[in-house]
Design a protein around this motif. Sequence first.
Motif, PDB file in Angstrom:
ATOM      1  N   ILE A 109     -31.899-119.279  -4.854  1.00 23.14           N
ATOM      2  CA  ILE A 109     -33.279-118.930  -5.173  1.00 23.14           C
ATOM      3  C   ILE A 109     -34.171-119.876  -4.363  1.00 23.14           C
ATOM      4  CG2 ILE A 109     -35.011-118.698  -6.980  1.00 23.14           C
ATOM      5  CD1 ILE A 109     -32.750-116.666  -7.161  1.00 23.14           C
ATOM      6  N   LEU A 110     -34.643-119.390  -3.247  1.00 23.81           N
ATOM      7  CA  LEU A 110     -35.470-120.218  -2.373  1.00 23.81           C
ATOM      8  C   LEU A 110     -36.768-120.616  -3.080  1.00 23.81           C
ATOM      9  CD1 LEU A 110     -34.897-118.306   0.980  1.00 23.81           C
ATOM     10  CD2 LEU A 110     -34.043-120.580   0.374  1.00 23.81           C
ATOM     11  N   PRO A 111     -37.257-121.847  -2.801  1.00 24.86           N
ATOM     12  CA  PRO A 111     -36.904-122.704  -1.663  1.00 24.86           C
ATOM     13  C   PRO A 111     -35.761-123.681  -1.914  1.00 24.86           C
ATOM     14  CG  PRO A 111     -38.783-123.635  -2.798  1.00 24.86           C
ATOM     15  CD  PRO A 111     -38.469-122.343  -3.503  1.00 24.86           C
ATOM     16  N   ARG A 112     -35.045-123.576  -3.010  1.00 26.11           N
ATOM     17  CA  ARG A 112     -33.934-124.486  -3.267  1.00 26.11           C
ATOM     18  C   ARG A 112     -32.723-124.058  -2.443  1.00 26.11           C
ATOM     19  NH1 ARG A 112     -34.260-127.998  -7.147  1.00 26.11           N
ATOM     20  NH2 ARG A 112     -32.036-127.998  -7.636  1.00 26.11           N
ATOM     21  N   TYR A 113     -32.018-125.061  -1.939  1.00 28.15           N
ATOM     22  CA  TYR A 113     -30.769-124.888  -1.210  1.00 28.15           C
ATOM     23  C   TYR A 113     -30.928-124.056   0.061  1.00 28.15           C
ATOM     24  CZ  TYR A 113     -28.876-127.136  -5.268  1.00 28.15           C
ATOM     25  OH  TYR A 113     -28.634-128.055  -6.257  1.00 28.15           O
ATOM     26  N   ARG A 114     -31.842-124.508   0.903  1.00 29.50           N
ATOM     27  CA  ARG A 114     -31.944-123.953   2.251  1.00 29.50           C
ATOM     28  C   ARG A 114     -30.797-124.498   3.095  1.00 29.50           C
ATOM     29  NH1 ARG A 114     -38.314-125.318   3.464  1.00 29.50           N
ATOM     30  NH2 ARG A 114     -39.277-123.646   2.210  1.00 29.50           N
ATOM     31  N   GLU A 127     -25.604-127.439 -10.767  1.00 26.43           N
ATOM     32  CA  GLU A 127     -26.518-126.377 -11.192  1.00 26.43           C
ATOM     33  C   GLU A 127     -25.797-125.404 -12.124  1.00 26.43           C
ATOM     34  OE1 GLU A 127     -29.584-126.511 -10.541  1.00 26.43           O
ATOM     35  OE2 GLU A 127     -29.833-127.609  -8.652  1.00 26.43           O
ATOM     36  N   THR A 128     -26.529-124.840 -13.041  1.00 27.27           N
ATOM     37  CA  THR A 128     -25.972-123.838 -13.956  1.00 27.27           C
ATOM     38  C   THR A 128     -26.507-122.435 -13.665  1.00 27.27           C
ATOM     39  OG1 THR A 128     -27.709-124.310 -15.581  1.00 27.27           O
ATOM     40  CG2 THR A 128     -25.635-125.529 -15.787  1.00 27.27           C
ATOM     41  N   GLU A 129     -27.408-122.338 -12.689  1.00 23.95           N
ATOM     42  CA  GLU A 129     -27.973-121.045 -12.314  1.00 23.95           C
ATOM     43  C   GLU A 129     -28.260-121.040 -10.820  1.00 23.95           C
ATOM     44  OE1 GLU A 129     -30.976-118.521 -14.762  1.00 23.95           O
ATOM     45  OE2 GLU A 129     -32.189-119.616 -13.300  1.00 23.95           O
ATOM     46  N   THR A 130     -28.064-119.885 -10.201  1.00 23.84           N
ATOM     47  CA  THR A 130     -28.400-119.703  -8.794  1.00 23.84           C
ATOM     48  C   THR A 130     -28.835-118.255  -8.617  1.00 23.84           C
ATOM     49  OG1 THR A 130     -27.633-120.037  -6.524  1.00 23.84           O
ATOM     50  CG2 THR A 130     -26.024-119.181  -8.081  1.00 23.84           C
ATOM     51  N   GLY A 131     -28.667-117.705  -7.422  1.00 20.33           N
ATOM     52  CA  GLY A 131     -29.054-116.317  -7.239  1.00 20.33           C
ATOM     53  C   GLY A 131     -29.120-115.928  -5.786  1.00 20.33           C
ATOM     54  N   ILE A 132     -29.827-114.843  -5.524  1.00 18.80           N
ATOM     55  CA  ILE A 132     -29.993-114.284  -4.180  1.00 18.80           C
ATOM     56  C   ILE A 132     -31.488-114.121  -3.914  1.00 18.80           C
ATOM     57  CG2 ILE A 132     -29.732-112.178  -2.806  1.00 18.80           C
ATOM     58  CD1 ILE A 132     -27.168-113.658  -2.814  1.00 18.80           C
ATOM     59  N   THR A 133     -31.877-114.424  -2.684  1.00 17.76           N
ATOM     60  CA  THR A 133     -33.246-114.189  -2.235  1.00 17.76           C
ATOM     61  C   THR A 133     -33.212-113.356  -0.960  1.00 17.76           C
ATOM     62  OG1 THR A 133     -33.953-116.342  -3.103  1.00 17.76           O
ATOM     63  CG2 THR A 133     -35.412-115.259  -1.509  1.00 17.76           C
ATOM     64  N   THR A 134     -34.061-112.342  -0.882  1.00 21.88           N
ATOM     65  CA  THR A 134     -34.314-111.691   0.398  1.00 21.88           C
ATOM     66  C   THR A 134     -35.670-112.183   0.892  1.00 21.88           C
ATOM     67  OG1 THR A 134     -35.294-109.749  -0.685  1.00 21.88           O
ATOM     68  CG2 THR A 134     -32.948-109.642  -0.129  1.00 21.88           C
ATOM     69  N   LEU A 163     -17.874-117.625  -6.932  1.00 27.04           N
ATOM     70  CA  LEU A 163     -19.303-117.317  -6.987  1.00 27.04           C
ATOM     71  C   LEU A 163     -19.743-116.527  -5.754  1.00 27.04           C
ATOM     72  CD1 LEU A 163     -21.999-117.599  -8.419  1.00 27.04           C
ATOM     73  CD2 LEU A 163     -22.244-119.880  -7.404  1.00 27.04           C
ATOM     74  N   ALA A 164     -19.171-116.832  -4.607  1.00 29.23           N
ATOM     75  CA  ALA A 164     -19.534-116.101  -3.388  1.00 29.23           C
ATOM     76  C   ALA A 164     -19.232-114.621  -3.520  1.00 29.23           C
ATOM     77  CB  ALA A 164     -18.799-116.692  -2.182  1.00 29.23           C
ATOM     78  N   VAL A 165     -18.128-114.281  -4.159  1.00 25.58           N
ATOM     79  CA  VAL A 165     -17.787-112.874  -4.347  1.00 25.58           C
ATOM     80  C   VAL A 165     -18.853-112.180  -5.189  1.00 25.58           C
ATOM     81  CG1 VAL A 165     -16.108-111.292  -5.390  1.00 25.58           C
ATOM     82  CG2 VAL A 165     -15.313-113.254  -4.048  1.00 25.58           C
ATOM     83  N   ARG A 166     -19.277-112.828  -6.277  1.00 25.91           N
ATOM     84  CA  ARG A 166     -20.302-112.216  -7.130  1.00 25.91           C
ATOM     85  C   ARG A 166     -21.641-112.107  -6.414  1.00 25.91           C
ATOM     86  NH1 ARG A 166     -22.508-113.758 -11.412  1.00 25.91           N
ATOM     87  NH2 ARG A 166     -22.060-116.013 -11.449  1.00 25.91           N
ATOM     88  N   LEU A 167     -22.025-113.189  -5.728  1.00 30.81           N
ATOM     89  CA  LEU A 167     -23.325-113.180  -5.071  1.00 30.81           C
ATOM     90  C   LEU A 167     -23.377-112.190  -3.915  1.00 30.81           C
ATOM     91  CD1 LEU A 167     -24.274-116.973  -5.022  1.00 30.81           C
ATOM     92  CD2 LEU A 167     -25.254-115.171  -6.450  1.00 30.81           C
ATOM     93  N   SER A 168     -22.272-111.975  -3.240  1.00 31.76           N
ATOM     94  CA  SER A 168     -22.278-111.010  -2.137  1.00 31.76           C
ATOM     95  C   SER A 168     -22.582-109.607  -2.651  1.00 31.76           C
ATOM     96  CB  SER A 168     -20.943-111.034  -1.391  1.00 31.76           C
ATOM     97  OG  SER A 168     -19.879-110.569  -2.197  1.00 31.76           O
ATOM     98  N   ALA A 169     -22.076-109.276  -3.829  1.00 28.04           N
ATOM     99  CA  ALA A 169     -22.359-107.960  -4.415  1.00 28.04           C
ATOM    100  C   ALA A 169     -23.811-107.867  -4.876  1.00 28.04           C
ATOM    101  CB  ALA A 169     -21.411-107.697  -5.583  1.00 28.04           C
ATOM    102  N   ILE A 170     -24.322-108.953  -5.479  1.00 28.98           N
ATOM    103  CA  ILE A 170     -25.727-108.968  -5.889  1.00 28.98           C
ATOM    104  C   ILE A 170     -26.626-108.843  -4.665  1.00 28.98           C
ATOM    105  CG2 ILE A 170     -27.543-110.386  -6.930  1.00 28.98           C
ATOM    106  CD1 ILE A 170     -25.364-111.613  -8.731  1.00 28.98           C
ATOM    107  N   GLY A 171     -26.271-109.552  -3.604  1.00 26.73           N
ATOM    108  CA  GLY A 171     -27.062-109.505  -2.384  1.00 26.73           C
ATOM    109  C   GLY A 171     -27.132-108.129  -1.770  1.00 26.73           C
TER     110      GLY A 171
END
Length: 342
Positions: A109-114, A127-134, A163-171
């Motif tokens: 979730i930008l701007p965190r973890y650029r 961290e206990t939460e992350t996500g996807i940003t376009t 987590l990468a597998v899950r986030l790739s689908a969300i993305g």
Amino acid sequence: MRILFYGTPEFSLPTLEALLTHHQIGAVVTQPDKPAGRGRHLQAPPVKERALAAGIPVLQPPRLRDPGWPERLAEVDADVAVVVAFGQILPKAVLDVPRRGSINVHASILPRYRGAAPIAWAIIRGETETGITTFQMDPGMDTGDVLLSESTPIGAGETAGDLAVRLSAIGAQLMIRTLEQLDSLEPRPQDHAQATLAPRLKKEDGWLHLAEPACELVNRVRGCNPWPGAALMTPAGRLLIWRATEVPHPSDAAPGTLVERPSPLPSPQGGEGAIEGQSDGRENPLPRRERGQGEGALCIATGEGLLLPRLVQPENRKAMAWEDFLRGARLPPGARVTDIAA
């Protein structure tokens, strides 16, 4: 829309698949084939293999900054570029080739973890939460205006690979929504003062510092799985730890000392056991019948609490259970393991 797609690893594939269903892909740009395996034979990136199977033209520029690439990419006549874990910085002349610019799928979730490793660093830092940003790309590193974002919790035992597998689908789904709403979305500038960085991982980032609390060591084990692996030294040589849990018991032993796991502390509800099958980075007591993990199992003393490895890999050998490694290495209580740099 007619898409110019940039991507290289497996993380990029769900978005490519979604675009194949919903849009027209004029060309795929991916990294050059690289030597892999013991034979060092050239291996194509996963995105290249899928694109060729779909009959899509593939471009593999060694450096997009080299002269001539903007003109060559313009021949694709794309409405928009979609970029997912491509692996090169795109110069402004390349970003501006499509009529509607270039949109990136970023795993935070930008701007965190650029940066290049947002998934790993989010886990390493607890961290206990992350996500996807376009976001609409500009020449900076993940600094462009945000289009859409979607958050997701990080599981207590989830590794970077999981987590990468899950986030790739969300993305993939978030990018489809982004393109569907592109005419109505209002790009939002990032708050650069809130930015944090997630640089590309180095092998040294996996070195465990046993004076740190066990909970932080577990996070590093999770964040460095599948690469570079969390490492320490044992009397039998270097050891990678792929899975581990925290045993929240105090210990007077020096960090790195192998100590027997004490009797379980009572839970706040008055019981002893975790739910059987529960996978958690902060461990509740396991059922006694689980081999080598219950009371008396050898743990590693840390700066705070005990670290209980579960899956480990000695040098030049396959991964194995921790108790099997201890048996083969003949390490008794009181033996020491150390930091790599020690």
